[in-house]
Design a protein around this motif. Structure first.
Motif, PDB file in Angstrom:
ATOM      1  N   ILE A   1      29.931  -0.756 -15.460  1.00  0.00           N
ATOM      2  CA  ILE A   1      30.963   0.207 -15.051  1.00  0.00           C
ATOM      3  C   ILE A   1      30.529   1.580 -15.542  1.00  0.00           C
ATOM      4  O   ILE A   1      29.740   1.714 -16.480  1.00  0.00           O
ATOM      5  CB  ILE A   1      32.360  -0.149 -15.615  1.00  0.00           C
ATOM      6  N   ASN A   2      31.048   2.617 -14.916  1.00  0.00           N
ATOM      7  CA  ASN A   2      30.686   3.994 -15.270  1.00  0.00           C
ATOM      8  C   ASN A   2      31.479   4.432 -16.506  1.00  0.00           C
ATOM      9  O   ASN A   2      32.718   4.417 -16.480  1.00  0.00           O
ATOM     10  CB  ASN A   2      30.978   4.929 -14.103  1.00  0.00           C
ATOM     11  N   ILE A   3      30.773   4.823 -17.554  1.00  0.00           N
ATOM     12  CA  ILE A   3      31.429   5.251 -18.791  1.00  0.00           C
ATOM     13  C   ILE A   3      30.878   6.610 -19.197  1.00  0.00           C
ATOM     14  O   ILE A   3      29.662   6.826 -19.222  1.00  0.00           O
ATOM     15  CB  ILE A   3      31.205   4.240 -19.933  1.00  0.00           C
ATOM     16  N   PHE A   4      31.782   7.530 -19.511  1.00  0.00           N
ATOM     17  CA  PHE A   4      31.397   8.875 -19.964  1.00  0.00           C
ATOM     18  C   PHE A   4      31.744   9.007 -21.438  1.00  0.00           C
ATOM     19  O   PHE A   4      32.883   8.760 -21.846  1.00  0.00           O
ATOM     20  CB  PHE A   4      32.133   9.940 -19.150  1.00  0.00           C
ATOM     21  N   PHE A   5      30.762   9.409 -22.246  1.00  0.00           N
ATOM     22  CA  PHE A   5      30.947   9.603 -23.686  1.00  0.00           C
ATOM     23  C   PHE A   5      30.977  11.104 -23.985  1.00  0.00           C
ATOM     24  O   PHE A   5      29.923  11.754 -24.008  1.00  0.00           O
ATOM     25  CB  PHE A   5      29.810   8.951 -24.466  1.00  0.00           C
ATOM     26  N   PRO A   6      32.151  11.691 -24.238  1.00  0.00           N
ATOM     27  CA  PRO A   6      32.213  13.142 -24.490  1.00  0.00           C
ATOM     28  C   PRO A   6      31.754  13.524 -25.893  1.00  0.00           C
ATOM     29  O   PRO A   6      31.629  14.714 -26.187  1.00  0.00           O
ATOM     30  CB  PRO A   6      33.703  13.454 -24.305  1.00  0.00           C
ATOM     31  N   THR A   7      31.505  12.544 -26.746  1.00  0.00           N
ATOM     32  CA  THR A   7      31.239  12.808 -28.158  1.00  0.00           C
ATOM     33  C   THR A   7      29.770  12.717 -28.546  1.00  0.00           C
ATOM     34  O   THR A   7      29.409  13.076 -29.665  1.00  0.00           O
ATOM     35  CB  THR A   7      32.022  11.794 -29.007  1.00  0.00           C
ATOM     36  N   VAL A   8      28.922  12.236 -27.655  1.00  0.00           N
ATOM     37  CA  VAL A   8      27.530  11.956 -28.012  1.00  0.00           C
ATOM     38  C   VAL A   8      26.583  12.571 -26.988  1.00  0.00           C
ATOM     39  O   VAL A   8      26.838  12.511 -25.783  1.00  0.00           O
ATOM     40  CB  VAL A   8      27.287  10.432 -28.112  1.00  0.00           C
ATOM     41  N   ASN A   9      25.493  13.157 -27.495  1.00  0.00           N
ATOM     42  CA  ASN A   9      24.456  13.700 -26.622  1.00  0.00           C
ATOM     43  C   ASN A   9      23.410  12.627 -26.342  1.00  0.00           C
ATOM     44  O   ASN A   9      23.076  11.838 -27.237  1.00  0.00           O
ATOM     45  CB  ASN A   9      23.801  14.914 -27.280  1.00  0.00           C
ATOM     46  N   ARG A  10      22.897  12.614 -25.131  1.00  0.00           N
ATOM     47  CA  ARG A  10      21.951  11.574 -24.729  1.00  0.00           C
ATOM     48  C   ARG A  10      20.699  11.570 -25.596  1.00  0.00           C
ATOM     49  O   ARG A  10      20.096  10.513 -25.841  1.00  0.00           O
ATOM     50  CB  ARG A  10      21.555  11.753 -23.256  1.00  0.00           C
ATOM     51  N   ASP A  11      20.288  12.714 -26.093  1.00  0.00           N
ATOM     52  CA  ASP A  11      19.086  12.794 -26.915  1.00  0.00           C
ATOM     53  C   ASP A  11      19.243  12.071 -28.250  1.00  0.00           C
ATOM     54  O   ASP A  11      18.249  11.802 -28.934  1.00  0.00           O
ATOM     55  CB  ASP A  11      18.711  14.251 -27.173  1.00  0.00           C
ATOM     56  N   ASP A  12      20.478  11.764 -28.618  1.00  0.00           N
ATOM     57  CA  ASP A  12      20.720  11.107 -29.906  1.00  0.00           C
ATOM     58  C   ASP A  12      20.771   9.593 -29.788  1.00  0.00           C
ATOM     59  O   ASP A  12      20.982   8.892 -30.792  1.00  0.00           O
ATOM     60  CB  ASP A  12      22.033  11.617 -30.509  1.00  0.00           C
ATOM     61  N   VAL A  13      20.629   9.063 -28.579  1.00  0.00           N
ATOM     62  CA  VAL A  13      20.645   7.617 -28.365  1.00  0.00           C
ATOM     63  C   VAL A  13      19.506   7.236 -27.428  1.00  0.00           C
ATOM     64  O   VAL A  13      18.845   8.101 -26.844  1.00  0.00           O
ATOM     65  CB  VAL A  13      21.998   7.144 -27.780  1.00  0.00           C
ATOM     66  N   ASN A  14      19.313   5.958 -27.247  1.00  0.00           N
ATOM     67  CA  ASN A  14      18.257   5.466 -26.369  1.00  0.00           C
ATOM     68  C   ASN A  14      18.896   4.673 -25.234  1.00  0.00           C
ATOM     69  O   ASN A  14      19.224   3.497 -25.380  1.00  0.00           O
ATOM     70  CB  ASN A  14      17.273   4.592 -27.151  1.00  0.00           C
ATOM     71  N   SER A  15      19.109   5.341 -24.104  1.00  0.00           N
ATOM     72  CA  SER A  15      19.777   4.704 -22.968  1.00  0.00           C
ATOM     73  C   SER A  15      19.015   4.974 -21.674  1.00  0.00           C
ATOM     74  O   SER A  15      18.566   6.096 -21.432  1.00  0.00           O
ATOM     75  CB  SER A  15      21.212   5.236 -22.825  1.00  0.00           C
ATOM     76  N   SER A  16      18.884   3.935 -20.864  1.00  0.00           N
ATOM     77  CA  SER A  16      18.295   4.082 -19.533  1.00  0.00           C
ATOM     78  C   SER A  16      19.260   3.605 -18.454  1.00  0.00           C
ATOM     79  O   SER A  16      18.896   3.500 -17.293  1.00  0.00           O
ATOM     80  CB  SER A  16      16.981   3.289 -19.440  1.00  0.00           C
ATOM     81  N   SER A  17      20.497   3.318 -18.869  1.00  0.00           N
ATOM     82  CA  SER A  17      21.483   2.795 -17.926  1.00  0.00           C
ATOM     83  C   SER A  17      21.946   3.877 -16.955  1.00  0.00           C
ATOM     84  O   SER A  17      22.286   4.984 -17.384  1.00  0.00           O
ATOM     85  CB  SER A  17      22.697   2.242 -18.675  1.00  0.00           C
ATOM     86  N   PRO A  18      22.011   3.577 -15.654  1.00  0.00           N
ATOM     87  CA  PRO A  18      22.534   4.549 -14.690  1.00  0.00           C
ATOM     88  C   PRO A  18      24.048   4.664 -14.741  1.00  0.00           C
ATOM     89  O   PRO A  18      24.624   5.550 -14.117  1.00  0.00           O
ATOM     90  CB  PRO A  18      22.070   3.986 -13.344  1.00  0.00           C
ATOM     91  N   TYR A  19      24.703   3.759 -15.489  1.00  0.00           N
ATOM     92  CA  TYR A  19      26.163   3.750 -15.546  1.00  0.00           C
ATOM     93  C   TYR A  19      26.732   4.545 -16.713  1.00  0.00           C
ATOM     94  O   TYR A  19      27.932   4.813 -16.738  1.00  0.00           O
ATOM     95  CB  TYR A  19      26.674   2.307 -15.665  1.00  0.00           C
ATOM     96  N   LEU A  20      25.901   4.916 -17.674  1.00  0.00           N
ATOM     97  CA  LEU A  20      26.388   5.580 -18.878  1.00  0.00           C
ATOM     98  C   LEU A  20      26.056   7.069 -18.836  1.00  0.00           C
ATOM     99  O   LEU A  20      24.911   7.456 -18.615  1.00  0.00           O
ATOM    100  CB  LEU A  20      25.776   4.931 -20.123  1.00  0.00           C
TER     101      LEU A  20
END
Length: 415
Positions: free
Chosen positions: A175-194
């Motif tokens: 499912i599509n989830i938006f995280f307003p509190t975290v920058n992508r550079d601070d995590v390791n994600s390749s999911s198209p849904y996040l």
């Protein structure tokens, strides 16, 4: 805690009658109630609301038939008395909000309010459901995501911490989830849904360091974020070279960086500042919350430190800095700000809910996120035309100065 429940009134034109005693053929307007409370309300809670006269809070917390016969009778009676319509819902526009309420404190309510306020301005039927979680443990998040899917929600706003986001990434939801509190550079994600909406503090720091002179004096608190940003600032500054902005090249061997760690209880910086020749005429980078930053700046004045400037990231873009410091204390301050796009209607609608999206970056990022999802769902043009790159919102960075009564632009990367 007193909850604020707002009703939505469906405005219907009133027919002007030739004679006042004739009944209008137009039906009475219906009132629709939206539950804005991020917490659940059990039977005892409902009884307390009735006892205190919080009728609309009671109705908002009981949108469907209640098991308790007496409470259900009160529900039906008040629905009829106030001409309450059915809750607003739609199969096309359903937004879930995942709230770790014990962890994010006041944002438990304000994040939901940001989503609600935005959707109010769209004049479209919508359904918001809050999923409260006690912890960000894997089993809790897995169960919550499964419940969201089972309830037919495919878009969610989740103000989680980095640890919570890492857990969601490992779950790999569809499912599509938006995280307003975290920058992508601070995590390791390749999911198209996040999707990620956190401010890029490193980018802000890099822009600020273009204004820095030696010695660079770093004030930080004891948080992990402050440690990380302080280390980044030191490394970045020591590698700084002359560029198109015309800064004078300094031999790396002549650059100095001084770091002071300030804990929550520190109120006097005499040992760090008084007659310290190693920090005179330097740039002061404050990775500290606004109250602590105000204390630092007032004591720079108190101990006659001739600072060239005081540099700060988004954390101090707060009107409180204007009221808690004297102008002479903040005269040389420069703040990196990424809240540069906004919509007056959305601002005012948030204000009705006592919600701030002008200075509060999590509420602002939440608004940008729901705007992006609204566009995906409806194809309606976005209000916030900010680039989404690799599932991360890219915010422009503007340098501002706290003037006498407001923030004024110093430099902008949008020029």
């Amino acid at each position: 805690m007193k909850f604020k429940i707002f009703s939505l009134l469906l405005i219907i034109p009133v027919l002007v009658l030739a004679k006042s005693y004739l009944a209008s053929p137009i039906p009475l307007p219906k009132t629709y109630i939206q539950d804005l409370d991020p917490y659940t309300c059990d039977e005892d809670c409902l009884k307390e609301e009735l006892a205190k006269g919080y009728i609309f809070s009671f109705l908002a917390h009981s949108p469907s038939k209640l098991d308790n016969k007496e409470l259900n009778e009160q529900r039906l009676l008040n629905l009829s008395l106030f001409n309450i319509g059915a809750p607003i819902s739609t199969d096309k526009l359903k937004i879930a909000v995942i709230i770790p309420y014990k962890i994010i404190g006041r944002y438990a309510a304000s994040t939901t309010n940001s989503v609600f306020a935005y959707l109010l301005t769209k004049n479209r039927a919508f359904d918001i459901k809050t999923f409260n979680i006690d912890t960000q443990d894997r089993d809790v998040l897995e169960k919550t995501i499964e419940e969201i899917q089972n309830d037919g929600f495919y878009y969610a706003i989740a103000p989680l911490t980095k640890e919570g986001v890492d857990t969601v990434i490992s779950i790999d939801p569809q499912i599509n989830i938006f995280f307003p509190t975290v920058n992508r550079d601070d995590v390791n994600s390749s999911s198209p849904y996040l999707y990620f909406g956190g401010i890029d503090y490193k980018a802000q720091t890099a822009v600020l360091l273009k204004e820095a002179v030696s010695p660079l004096v770093i004030f930080k608190d004891t948080s992990t974020l402050a440690d990380r940003l302080s280390a980044y600032a030191k490394d970045k500054y020591m590698l700084k070279t002359i560029d198109s902005t015309g800064f004078e090249q300094i031999d790396p061997g002549e650059r100095k960086v001084v770091t002071f760690s300030i804990d929550k209880s520190s109120t006097n910086l005499k040992d760090q500042l008084s007659e310290n020749e190693n920090i005179q005429n330097g740039s002061f980078l404050t990775n500290t919350p606004v109250v602590k930053t105000g204390m630092i700046m007032s004591q720079l004045t108190l101990y006659d430190v001739n600072e060239t400037n005081v540099l700060s990231t988004q954390i101090n873009y707060d009107p409180l800095i204007l009221s808690m410091t004297q102008f002479q204390d903040r005269e040389n301050m420069i703040i990196a700000n990424s809240i540069s796009k906004n919509n007056n209607i959305i601002i005012e609608t948030n204000s009705l809910l006592s919600n701030d999206i002008v200075y509060d970056w999590i509420n602002y990022a939440t608004t940008v996120g729901i705007d992006y999802f609204f566009n995906l769902i409806t194809n309606v043009p976005r209000e916030y035309q900010l680039q989404m790159l690799n599932n991360q919102i890219i915010y422009p960075i503007t340098l501002v100065k706290p003037s006498y009564a407001r923030f004024v632009t110093y430099k902008s990367d949008e020029q």
